[in-house]
Design a protein around this motif. Structure first.
Motif, short mmCIF file in Angstrom:
data_model
loop_
_atom_site.label_atom_id
_atom_site.label_comp_id
_atom_site.label_asym_id
_atom_site.label_seq_id
_atom_site.Cartn_x
_atom_site.Cartn_y
_atom_site.Cartn_z
N SER A 99 -3.14 4.95 5.54
CA SER A 99 -4.37 5.09 5.71
C SER A 99 -5.15 4.19 4.36
O SER A 99 -6.40 3.88 4.33
CB SER A 99 -5.11 6.33 5.34
N GLU A 100 -4.33 3.65 3.47
CA GLU A 100 -4.63 3.15 2.30
C GLU A 100 -5.04 1.56 2.66
O GLU A 100 -3.99 1.17 3.57
CB GLU A 100 -3.75 3.27 1.09
N PRO A 101 -5.73 0.99 1.83
CA PRO A 101 -6.00 -0.61 2.18
C PRO A 101 -4.82 -1.48 1.52
O PRO A 101 -4.22 -0.79 0.66
CB PRO A 101 -7.34 -1.04 1.48
N TRP A 102 -4.52 -2.69 2.29
CA TRP A 102 -3.60 -3.59 1.56
C TRP A 102 -4.03 -4.26 0.37
O TRP A 102 -5.33 -4.44 0.23
CB TRP A 102 -3.35 -4.65 2.75
N LYS A 103 -3.09 -4.27 -0.53
CA LYS A 103 -3.57 -4.82 -1.87
C LYS A 103 -2.48 -5.90 -2.25
O LYS A 103 -1.29 -6.06 -2.10
CB LYS A 103 -3.33 -3.85 -3.02
N ARG A 120 0.97 -1.21 0.02
CA ARG A 120 -0.17 0.08 -0.22
C ARG A 120 0.90 1.28 -0.10
O ARG A 120 2.14 1.08 0.35
CB ARG A 120 -1.09 0.13 1.35
N GLU A 121 0.44 2.44 -0.34
CA GLU A 121 1.33 3.78 -0.72
C GLU A 121 1.15 4.69 0.73
O GLU A 121 1.91 5.29 0.67
CB GLU A 121 0.74 4.39 -1.69
N GLN A 151 6.04 3.42 -0.49
CA GLN A 151 5.34 2.02 -0.59
C GLN A 151 5.54 1.26 0.70
O GLN A 151 6.86 0.97 1.01
CB GLN A 151 5.93 1.35 -1.72
N LYS A 210 7.26 7.48 -4.56
CA LYS A 210 6.03 6.85 -3.60
C LYS A 210 6.67 6.27 -2.13
O LYS A 210 7.69 5.63 -2.45
CB LYS A 210 5.10 6.05 -4.45
N ASP A 256 3.53 13.76 1.58
CA ASP A 256 3.35 13.06 0.50
C ASP A 256 3.61 13.67 -0.74
O ASP A 256 4.31 13.12 -1.76
CB ASP A 256 1.93 12.32 0.31
#
Length: 596
Positions: A92-96, A88-89, A126, A124, A568
């Motif tokens: 707060s982002e979901p895991w992919k 994820r980046e 990551q 980014k 960011d």
């Protein structure tokens, strides 16, 4: 009472025979599947076309994974581990999910041959997550279930800093001591562009063993080395009981002719409990194997010869390859297609040196002061840029300079060190140095500039680094260092001619300049033109810059509603061109990672 004793006896017998039946069914009737050959030669993954070799914003990375001392989640057998990789980046982002290894049966110390390929963006943030699972296969229902053994989280920068030895860390599970994971990151080469793939494919016609004392079901593994770590690059299929087993042909990729390899011969137990025994191992190298059509190696175990390994080899194709190919793009710069990446140089010891020059003119005063209780803009920007570059700065030491202010004697100086001769280690020391020293200087106006310097001129910091480069060239350390100059500017009153002259000269040296504009973009027409993405800078004497070394970043789009500066945004902008600029300098001077 006698009846109760009989019932108890019956229950004990049922439990005993039930356990025995389960063991017989699992271990004898449902035998472990015969292992098939495994290799890291996954064409659909390794033959990715990478984006333009000149761009370091995006690289394709392959992760090689292994585990050690895993906790056993099975009751009557050994765990069958597999690793799933997520990214994820931001927090707060979901895991992919981005990939997974193969399942290795009955092994608490697995080496996984299937690498996980993912995309690495240097601009980014990551984050990576590794889940190690014990996979249970239900043959009748044709389903998979799993028990989580443990997990590990890190950033991509952690893997870069780890270099060729990678990263080894303890897994986090419900209980302590669930094992450890090792991760090695390698850049996937653009095979079609460089012919590297055609050059380095090695075809093994046949591998056989002679002299086994007993006919055994056997298989072998080939390991290569990354630093002190081993990477499993091939595992053969199992050959049933034979005194002289032979295995089918296969291909592997050769990274380095002198690269040592370790070949291990195992006896397959055929049991769901694992327990494959090591018959012995042979140490050799790719150059030895490729020097003859037939290579013979002794298989040793505790110093005793247990068998003889015979390798029949032939090379598929060999083409010459250069590290750099000179091409021309758009007629602006001479470009060098470099098969090495920023990570290659950094992992081999490249040192980044960070310097910051802060505009302290009267025009910048508002950016040094708190607005509505918020942290001053200069302090926010300084903290963000240093924390962004800190993971790549090995010694975490910084040099701070000011310009456009009067010293305590009332003299306007073109450039002055805020930290004196002291070395600032870490972001907090740098921030404290700035906050302590800024009040000691009086902001100057453009008309108060000393001599030929204008108050907003920052080229003296470029000259300071050019002088250091000259010393490094004499001392012989210049190829090991790369200088990053951050300049926080609040105005556009500069001597364009002198600034361009110094930047053009700096294009011959390991230097990058990041201009952080504290204001609106339209207020910096002169400074923004120094970012020569589309055409080279040209001096008054018609000397052209050899490469683009300036990145112009305006913080106005980074301002949030609460007067905070978006980290960011700054990270994306600051790292957008920096890795490519490092590689452009190395390519221009034909410096390979081995030369560092």
């Amino acid at each position: 009472r006698a009846h109760k004793m009989n019932y108890l006896l019956i229950l004990i017998l049922l439990f005993f025979f039930g356990t025995l039946a389960y063991f017989l069914i699992k271990n004898l009737l449902i035998r472990a599947p015969i292992p098939q050959s495994r290799t890291d030669d996954h064409e659909e993954e390794l033959y990715f076309r990478t984006i333009d070799s000149l761009s370091e914003k995006h690289r394709i990375i392959q992760l090689f994974l292994s585990c050690k001392s895993l906790a056993n989640k099975d009751v009557f057998s050994i765990s069958d581990p597999q690793v799933e990789v997520y990214e994820r980046e931001g927090e707060s982002e979901p895991w992919k999910k981005v990939g997974e290894t193969e399942i290795v049966t009955n092994d608490l110390n697995p080496f996984f041959t299937k690498g996980v390929v993912l995309h690495y963006f240097t601009n980014k943030n990551q984050l990576l997550r590794f889940l190690v699972k014990d996979i249970d296969i239900n043959i009748q229902a044709n389903t998979l279930t799993f028990d989580l053994i443990g997990e590990y989280c890190c950033s991509f920068n952690d893997l870069i800093v780890g270099g060729e030895n990678g990263v080894t860390a303890n897994l986090v599970g419900k209980r302590g001591g669930v094992g450890e994971i090792s991760i090695i990151a390698e850049t996937v080469v653009d095979f079609e562009a460089s012919n590297e793939g055609k050059k380095s494919i090695i075809h093994f016609n046949e591998v056989s063993v002679k002299g086994l004392a007993v006919g055994l079901p056997t298989y072998f593994q080939i390991f290569r080395f990354s630093g002190s770590k081993q990477i499993l690059c091939y595992q053969s299929e199992v050959q049933q009981s034979s005194f002289n087993p032979k295995w089918k042909s296969f291909n592997i990729h050769k990274r380095n002719p002198e690269e040592p390899v370790l070949i291990r011969l195992h006896k397959w137990s055929g049991s769901a409990y694992g327990g494959d025994a090591l018959i012995g191992e042979a140490k050799t190298s790719i150059s030895v194997i490729t020097s003859n059509n037939n290579t013979t190696c002794e298989i040793l175990n505790n110093g005793k010869v247990t068998a003889t390994l015979v390798i029949q080899y032939c090379r598929v194709e060999k083409k010459p390859i250069n590290d750099f190919h000179t091409v021309s793009r758009y007629g602006f710069y001479t470009k060098y297609l470099n098969r090495f990446t920023f990570r290659d140089y950094y992992s081999n010891g490249l040192e980044l040196q960070t310097l910051c020059a802060i505009d302290m003119t009267k025009a910048s005063t508002i950016f040094h002061q708190s607005q509505n209780g918020a942290v001053p803009v200069v302090e926010q920007v300084l903290s963000n840029i240093l924390s962004i570059i800190e993971p790549l700065d090995r010694d975490r030491s910084y040099a701070l300079y000011g310009f456009g202010a009067k010293n305590p004697k009332g003299v306007t100086q073109p450039l002055f060190p805020l930290n004196g001769s002291d070395e600032l280690v870490g972001v907090q020391q740098a921030i404290s140095c700035y906050k302590t020293n800024y009040p000691q200087y009086e902001p100057a106006s453009v008309s108060e500039a000393d001599g030929k310097f204008k108050a907003n001129d920052f080229y003296p910091i470029v000259q300071t680094v050019l002088d250091q480069c000259a010393e490094g060239r004499t001392a012989g350390w210049l190829t090991r260092k790369y200088f990053i100059i951050f300049v926080l500017i609040a105005g556009d009153q500069i001597d364009s001619e002198e600034t361009i002259k110094h930047i053009v000269e700096a294009t011959n040296c390991p230097i990058s300049v990041v201009l952080i504009a504290m204001g609106k973009s339209q207020d910096f027409p002169k400074n923004s033109q120094l970012d020569a993405d589309d055409s080279p800078l040209v001096t008054k004497g018609k000397v052209k810059s050899k490469r683009d070394i300036v990145q112009f970043v305006n913080i106005d789009p980074a301002r949030l509603k609460n007067q905070q500066i978006s980290r960011d945004y700054l990270e994306r902008e600051i790292l957008a061109e920096l890795p490519a600029q490092v590689c452009s300098y190395m390519s221009m001077n034909f410096i390979t990672p081995r030369n560092i």
